[in-house]
Design a protein around this motif. Sequence first.
Motif, PDB file in Angstrom:
ATOM      1  N   LYS A 280      60.612  58.701  75.434  1.00  0.00           N
ATOM      2  CA  LYS A 280      60.444  60.098  76.162  1.00  0.00           C
ATOM      3  C   LYS A 280      58.891  60.451  76.287  1.00  0.00           C
ATOM      4  O   LYS A 280      58.564  60.989  77.324  1.00  0.00           O
ATOM      5  CB  LYS A 280      60.961  61.186  75.137  1.00  0.00           C
ATOM      6  CG  LYS A 280      62.137  61.213  74.670  1.00  0.00           C
ATOM      7  CD  LYS A 280      63.199  61.046  76.194  1.00  0.00           C
ATOM      8  CE  LYS A 280      64.670  60.800  75.573  1.00  0.00           C
ATOM      9  NZ  LYS A 280      65.256  59.919  76.464  1.00  0.00           N
ATOM     10  N   THR A 281      57.980  60.016  75.726  1.00  0.00           N
ATOM     11  CA  THR A 281      56.328  60.052  75.956  1.00  0.00           C
ATOM     12  C   THR A 281      55.884  58.857  75.769  1.00  0.00           C
ATOM     13  O   THR A 281      55.844  58.163  74.385  1.00  0.00           O
ATOM     14  CB  THR A 281      55.984  61.343  75.034  1.00  0.00           C
ATOM     15  OG1 THR A 281      56.664  62.425  74.998  1.00  0.00           O
ATOM     16  CG2 THR A 281      54.438  61.537  75.215  1.00  0.00           C
TER      17      THR A 281
ATOM     18  N   ILE B 222      52.408  66.843  70.731  1.00  0.00           N
ATOM     19  CA  ILE B 222      53.019  66.090  71.560  1.00  0.00           C
ATOM     20  C   ILE B 222      53.261  64.852  70.770  1.00  0.00           C
ATOM     21  O   ILE B 222      52.514  64.389  69.871  1.00  0.00           O
ATOM     22  CB  ILE B 222      51.824  65.445  72.331  1.00  0.00           C
ATOM     23  CG1 ILE B 222      51.203  66.439  73.277  1.00  0.00           C
ATOM     24  CG2 ILE B 222      52.258  64.075  73.332  1.00  0.00           C
ATOM     25  CD1 ILE B 222      51.891  67.097  74.261  1.00  0.00           C
TER      26      ILE B 222
ATOM     27  N   LYS C 159      59.709  60.114  80.306  1.00  0.00           N
ATOM     28  CA  LYS C 159      59.681  61.205  80.736  1.00  0.00           C
ATOM     29  C   LYS C 159      58.259  61.857  80.882  1.00  0.00           C
ATOM     30  O   LYS C 159      57.799  62.685  81.913  1.00  0.00           O
ATOM     31  CB  LYS C 159      60.668  62.336  79.591  1.00  0.00           C
ATOM     32  CG  LYS C 159      61.838  62.055  79.614  1.00  0.00           C
ATOM     33  CD  LYS C 159      62.983  63.161  79.857  1.00  0.00           C
ATOM     34  CE  LYS C 159      64.319  62.906  79.615  1.00  0.00           C
ATOM     35  NZ  LYS C 159      64.929  62.272  80.591  1.00  0.00           N
ATOM     36  N   LYS C 160      57.480  61.527  79.886  1.00  0.00           N
ATOM     37  CA  LYS C 160      55.937  61.806  80.175  1.00  0.00           C
ATOM     38  C   LYS C 160      55.116  60.578  79.904  1.00  0.00           C
ATOM     39  O   LYS C 160      55.385  59.925  79.099  1.00  0.00           O
ATOM     40  CB  LYS C 160      55.680  63.072  79.046  1.00  0.00           C
ATOM     41  CG  LYS C 160      56.159  64.312  79.356  1.00  0.00           C
ATOM     42  CD  LYS C 160      55.757  65.417  78.259  1.00  0.00           C
ATOM     43  CE  LYS C 160      56.496  66.687  78.644  1.00  0.00           C
ATOM     44  NZ  LYS C 160      55.902  67.630  77.554  1.00  0.00           N
ATOM     45  N   LEU C 161      54.349  60.354  80.705  1.00  0.00           N
ATOM     46  CA  LEU C 161      53.265  59.293  80.697  1.00  0.00           C
ATOM     47  C   LEU C 161      51.777  59.818  80.883  1.00  0.00           C
ATOM     48  O   LEU C 161      51.519  60.398  81.992  1.00  0.00           O
ATOM     49  CB  LEU C 161      53.711  58.498  81.781  1.00  0.00           C
ATOM     50  CG  LEU C 161      52.813  57.273  81.960  1.00  0.00           C
ATOM     51  CD1 LEU C 161      52.783  56.254  80.758  1.00  0.00           C
ATOM     52  CD2 LEU C 161      52.914  56.474  83.005  1.00  0.00           C
ATOM     53  N   TYR C 162      51.236  59.609  79.594  1.00  0.00           N
ATOM     54  CA  TYR C 162      49.656  60.173  79.674  1.00  0.00           C
ATOM     55  C   TYR C 162      48.898  58.896  79.796  1.00  0.00           C
ATOM     56  O   TYR C 162      48.994  57.823  79.107  1.00  0.00           O
ATOM     57  CB  TYR C 162      49.441  60.495  78.113  1.00  0.00           C
ATOM     58  CG  TYR C 162      49.986  61.962  78.130  1.00  0.00           C
ATOM     59  CD1 TYR C 162      49.271  63.227  78.002  1.00  0.00           C
ATOM     60  CD2 TYR C 162      51.369  61.960  77.550  1.00  0.00           C
ATOM     61  CE1 TYR C 162      50.025  64.366  77.922  1.00  0.00           C
ATOM     62  CE2 TYR C 162      51.964  63.379  77.270  1.00  0.00           C
ATOM     63  CZ  TYR C 162      51.244  64.429  77.391  1.00  0.00           C
ATOM     64  OH  TYR C 162      52.096  65.773  76.960  1.00  0.00           O
TER      65      TYR C 162
END
Length: 113
Positions: free
Chosen positions: A107-108, A50, A6-9
């Motif tokens: 998710k992250t 986060i 869902k979120k990729l940093y």
Amino acid sequence: MLQFVKKLYLIRHAKASWEHPEQEDIERPLTPQGEEDARDMAKLLKKEKIAVDLMISSTAERAITTARIMAQELDYKFDKIITNERIYSGGVEELVELVKEIPSKVKTALFFG
């Protein structure tokens, strides 16, 4: 059905040292300022609440150190950090494949390179 994280940093390693120019690129450490900057970035992520499910780091010393510093600040266990050489030496295609390999339950994720 293909699912993605869902979120990729994407996190560039903190400031690396050039004190020993003869040193192999992959072995370059962080500077003291780089270590401080990595802590500050992690504190910012923590302030933003986060929640990190997965950390994957390049095999470069400076990237691994950045990941470990941030893991400490984010209460993420060091032994859960995955290292992958494709982040260091791969191109766009290899990185896309690596993202596709992330389990759907994540998710992250944070990539350090």
